[in-house]
Motif scaffolding. Structure first.
Motif, PDB file in Angstrom:
ATOM      1  N   GLY A   1       0.943  -1.274  -0.014  1.00 36.55           N
ATOM      2  CA  GLY A   1       0.080   0.029  -0.147  1.00 36.55           C
ATOM      3  C   GLY A   1       0.825   1.244  -0.006  1.00 36.55           C
ATOM      4  N   ASN A   2       1.993   1.115  -0.515  1.00 33.83           N
ATOM      5  CA  ASN A   2       2.952   2.478  -0.380  1.00 33.83           C
ATOM      6  C   ASN A   2       2.525   3.320  -1.608  1.00 33.83           C
ATOM      7  OD1 ASN A   2       5.121   2.175   1.663  1.00 33.83           O
ATOM      8  ND2 ASN A   2       5.018   0.085   0.844  1.00 33.83           N
ATOM      9  N   LEU A   3       1.988   2.585  -2.727  1.00 35.74           N
ATOM     10  CA  LEU A   3       1.897   3.474  -3.936  1.00 35.74           C
ATOM     11  C   LEU A   3       0.142   3.502  -4.341  1.00 35.74           C
ATOM     12  CD1 LEU A   3       4.850   1.655  -6.135  1.00 35.74           C
ATOM     13  CD2 LEU A   3       4.965   3.433  -4.662  1.00 35.74           C
ATOM     14  N   ILE A   4       0.112   4.433  -5.068  1.00 31.79           N
ATOM     15  CA  ILE A   4      -1.451   4.804  -5.602  1.00 31.79           C
ATOM     16  C   ILE A   4      -1.295   4.242  -6.913  1.00 31.79           C
ATOM     17  CG2 ILE A   4      -2.689   6.530  -6.313  1.00 31.79           C
ATOM     18  CD1 ILE A   4      -1.433   8.474  -4.636  1.00 31.79           C
ATOM     19  N   ALA A   5      -2.296   3.297  -6.860  1.00 37.47           N
ATOM     20  CA  ALA A   5      -2.368   2.453  -8.054  1.00 37.47           C
ATOM     21  C   ALA A   5      -2.617   2.752  -9.409  1.00 37.47           C
ATOM     22  CB  ALA A   5      -3.659   1.566  -7.778  1.00 37.47           C
ATOM     23  N   HIS A   6      -3.086   4.050  -9.602  1.00 33.06           N
ATOM     24  CA  HIS A   6      -3.191   4.593 -11.035  1.00 33.06           C
ATOM     25  C   HIS A   6      -1.988   5.494 -11.311  1.00 33.06           C
ATOM     26  CE1 HIS A   6      -5.063   7.847  -8.750  1.00 33.06           C
ATOM     27  NE2 HIS A   6      -4.616   8.702  -9.526  1.00 33.06           N
ATOM     28  N   LEU A   7      -1.021   5.705 -10.701  1.00 39.81           N
ATOM     29  CA  LEU A   7       0.201   6.524 -11.059  1.00 39.81           C
ATOM     30  C   LEU A   7       1.451   5.560 -11.240  1.00 39.81           C
ATOM     31  CD1 LEU A   7      -0.254   9.415  -8.531  1.00 39.81           C
ATOM     32  CD2 LEU A   7      -0.942   9.314 -10.710  1.00 39.81           C
ATOM     33  N   ASP A   8       2.176   5.980 -12.184  1.00 41.47           N
ATOM     34  CA  ASP A   8       3.488   5.103 -12.365  1.00 41.47           C
ATOM     35  C   ASP A   8       4.400   5.405 -11.369  1.00 41.47           C
ATOM     36  OD1 ASP A   8       5.114   7.490 -12.956  1.00 41.47           O
ATOM     37  OD2 ASP A   8       4.520   6.989 -14.999  1.00 41.47           O
ATOM     38  N   VAL A   9       5.592   4.557 -11.117  1.00 43.62           N
ATOM     39  CA  VAL A   9       6.533   4.834  -9.951  1.00 43.62           C
ATOM     40  C   VAL A   9       6.975   6.289  -9.854  1.00 43.62           C
ATOM     41  CG1 VAL A   9       8.715   4.293  -8.857  1.00 43.62           C
ATOM     42  CG2 VAL A   9       7.221   2.733 -10.128  1.00 43.62           C
ATOM     43  N   THR A  10       7.284   7.068 -10.908  1.00 40.53           N
ATOM     44  CA  THR A  10       7.875   8.363 -11.010  1.00 40.53           C
ATOM     45  C   THR A  10       6.764   9.417 -10.465  1.00 40.53           C
ATOM     46  OG1 THR A  10       9.300   7.815 -12.614  1.00 40.53           O
ATOM     47  CG2 THR A  10       8.558  10.150 -12.451  1.00 40.53           C
ATOM     48  N   ALA A  11       5.505   9.146 -10.954  1.00 38.70           N
ATOM     49  CA  ALA A  11       4.331   9.847 -10.618  1.00 38.70           C
ATOM     50  C   ALA A  11       4.245   9.884  -9.020  1.00 38.70           C
ATOM     51  CB  ALA A  11       3.230   9.583 -11.392  1.00 38.70           C
ATOM     52  N   ASN A  12       4.130   8.862  -8.375  1.00 38.35           N
ATOM     53  CA  ASN A  12       4.209   8.440  -7.158  1.00 38.35           C
ATOM     54  C   ASN A  12       5.154   9.325  -6.169  1.00 38.35           C
ATOM     55  OD1 ASN A  12       2.211   6.509  -5.802  1.00 38.35           O
ATOM     56  ND2 ASN A  12       2.467   5.609  -7.794  1.00 38.35           N
ATOM     57  N   MET A  13       6.569   9.225  -6.695  1.00 36.43           N
ATOM     58  CA  MET A  13       7.529   9.887  -6.226  1.00 36.43           C
ATOM     59  C   MET A  13       7.258  11.596  -6.232  1.00 36.43           C
ATOM     60  SD  MET A  13      10.646   7.677  -7.526  1.00 36.43           S
ATOM     61  CE  MET A  13      12.051   8.693  -6.488  1.00 36.43           C
ATOM     62  N   ARG A  14       6.882  11.934  -7.374  1.00 40.42           N
ATOM     63  CA  ARG A  14       6.669  13.544  -7.532  1.00 40.42           C
ATOM     64  C   ARG A  14       5.332  13.842  -6.633  1.00 40.42           C
ATOM     65  NH1 ARG A  14       7.852  13.363 -14.059  1.00 40.42           N
ATOM     66  NH2 ARG A  14      10.225  13.525 -13.539  1.00 40.42           N
ATOM     67  N   LEU A  15       4.547  13.001  -6.426  1.00 40.53           N
ATOM     68  CA  LEU A  15       3.359  13.336  -5.729  1.00 40.53           C
ATOM     69  C   LEU A  15       3.611  13.457  -4.273  1.00 40.53           C
ATOM     70  CD1 LEU A  15       0.297  13.958  -5.457  1.00 40.53           C
ATOM     71  CD2 LEU A  15      -0.029  11.564  -5.158  1.00 40.53           C
ATOM     72  N   ALA A  16       4.443  12.712  -3.679  1.00 40.66           N
ATOM     73  CA  ALA A  16       5.190  12.574  -2.479  1.00 40.66           C
ATOM     74  C   ALA A  16       5.847  14.138  -2.254  1.00 40.66           C
ATOM     75  CB  ALA A  16       5.796  11.719  -2.049  1.00 40.66           C
ATOM     76  N   ARG A  17       6.748  14.310  -3.352  1.00 37.10           N
ATOM     77  CA  ARG A  17       7.442  15.805  -3.169  1.00 37.10           C
ATOM     78  C   ARG A  17       6.574  16.920  -3.253  1.00 37.10           C
ATOM     79  NH1 ARG A  17      12.962  15.733  -6.179  1.00 37.10           N
ATOM     80  NH2 ARG A  17      13.326  14.869  -4.008  1.00 37.10           N
ATOM     81  N   THR A  18       5.616  16.937  -4.153  1.00 37.58           N
ATOM     82  CA  THR A  18       4.346  17.830  -4.012  1.00 37.58           C
ATOM     83  C   THR A  18       3.874  18.183  -2.908  1.00 37.58           C
ATOM     84  OG1 THR A  18       4.240  17.664  -6.414  1.00 37.58           O
ATOM     85  CG2 THR A  18       2.166  18.880  -5.326  1.00 37.58           C
ATOM     86  N   ALA A  19       3.672  17.072  -2.168  1.00 35.17           N
ATOM     87  CA  ALA A  19       2.770  17.226  -0.703  1.00 35.17           C
ATOM     88  C   ALA A  19       3.563  18.101   0.137  1.00 35.17           C
ATOM     89  CB  ALA A  19       2.408  15.652  -0.299  1.00 35.17           C
ATOM     90  N   ALA A  20       4.917  17.758   0.249  1.00 33.56           N
ATOM     91  CA  ALA A  20       5.970  18.493   1.115  1.00 33.56           C
ATOM     92  C   ALA A  20       6.035  19.766   0.680  1.00 33.56           C
ATOM     93  CB  ALA A  20       7.349  17.486   1.017  1.00 33.56           C
TER      94      ALA A  20
END
Length: 237
Positions: A107-126
Motif C-alpha cells: 500500500g505504499n503506492l497509488i495504483a493509477h500512478l506510475d513509480v515516478t508520478a508516485n514519487m513526484r506526488l510525495a514531493r509535491t505534498a511536502a
C-alpha cells in the motif's frame, strides 16, 4: 540521498526521533484497552532500531503515533527536533511529509500512478507545506540507488513484489526525511530480496538519518543497532 554526516555535525543535530511516555487508549463500549503504556524511545541519527513483539503488543499503534498518523492520549513525539504530537491534523501531515518516510508491507503506492508520478506526488505534498526543508534528490538517481530505474514508468500492478518494495522505499525517501519508519517491510519478500531491502535500509541510516523497523524478521533484527521488545504496550527490560 543524503551524504554521510560528519561526527561533529551529527552530534550537533537533534535525534532523528524521540518519544516520551506515550499512552494510547481505545474504548469499545464500556471496555478500555491500553495499547501503549508509557513507551519512551529514541532513534539517533545514523542508527537502525528494530521493534519486535507478538501480535497485539502495540507495535502498529506505536508506529502510527510516531508517524503522526494517530495521536497519543499522553506523551510527546519529536521528529528531527520538531514536535509532531498534539498538533492539528493538518500540521501533523505537514511535518510528516517533510520529516518522516513511511514504508509499509503493502500500500505504499497509488495504483493509477506510475513509480515516478508516485514519487513526484510525495514531493509535491511536502512542497505544498510552504517550507524549503524538502529533499532535492534527483528522482532518477534515487531509482538508480534502489535498483529500479528501468521501471520508472511502470504502474504498481506491473511490478514484482521486490520491485514494489523498492519503489515504496524510493517514495518514502524522496523528501530526504529525518527518520524512516518501516512496518514489516520485508514480510512478503523472498530471502534474497529481503536482504537487499534491508541493505538499503541500513544504508539509509549510515547516510546520517534514523531508521526504525517494526518487524518479526530475524534478518531485520540482525541489521539493527538496537532491538526494542514490546509486550502488552510496554517496553520490556
Amino acid at each position: 540521498m543524503a551524504t554521510v554526516a560528519e561526527p561533529n555535525e551529527a552530534a550537533a543535530q537533534p535525534d532523528a526521533l524521540t518519544a516520551r511516555e506515550l499512552y494510547r487508549f481505545f474504548r469499545a463500549g464500556e471496555e478500555e484497552t491500553l495499547a501503549l503504556r508509557g513507551v519512551s524511545l529514541s532513534v539517533r541519527r545514523g542508527e537502525t532500531v528494530a521493534v519486535v513483539g507478538p501480535s497485539g503488543s502495540g507495535k502498529s499503534t506505536l508506529l502510527a503515533c510516531l508517524a503522526g498518523l494517530d495521536e497519543p492520549a499522553g506523551g510527546v513525539v519529536h521528529v528531527g527536533g520538531e514536535r509532531i504530537s498534539h498538533r492539528s491534523e493538518a500540521l501533523r501531515a505537514s511535518i510528516r511529509a517533510r520529516r518522516v518516510g513511511i514504508l509499509l508491507q503493502s500500500g505504499n503506492l497509488i495504483a493509477h500512478l506510475d513509480v515516478t508520478a508516485n514519487m513526484r506526488l510525495a514531493r509535491t505534498a511536502a512542497r505544498g507545506t510552504g517550507t524549503a526543508n524538502v529533499g532535492t534528490a534527483d528522482v532518477g538517481a534515487l531509482l538508480d540507488q534502489v535498483g529500479i530505474r528501468g521501471r520508472a514508468r511502470a504502474l504498481p500492478q506491473e511490478l514484482s513484489g521486490g520491485e514494489l518494495a523498492r519503489a515504496g522505499l524510493a517514495v518514502a525517501l524522496v523528501n530526504d526525511p529525518d527518520v524512516l519508519l518501516a512496518d514489516e517491510p520485508t514480510g512478503e519478500l523472498d530471502g534474497a530480496t529481503e536482504r537487499e531491502i534491508l541493505r538499503l535500509l541500513r544504508g539509509r541510516a549510515e547516510s546520517g538519518r534514523g531508521v526504525l523497523i517494526v518487524t518479526h524478521s530475524r534478518e531485520a533484527v540482525k541489521i539493527a543497532d538496537r532491538v526494542i521488545a514490546l509486550r502488552d504496550g510496554r517496553i520490556q527490560p
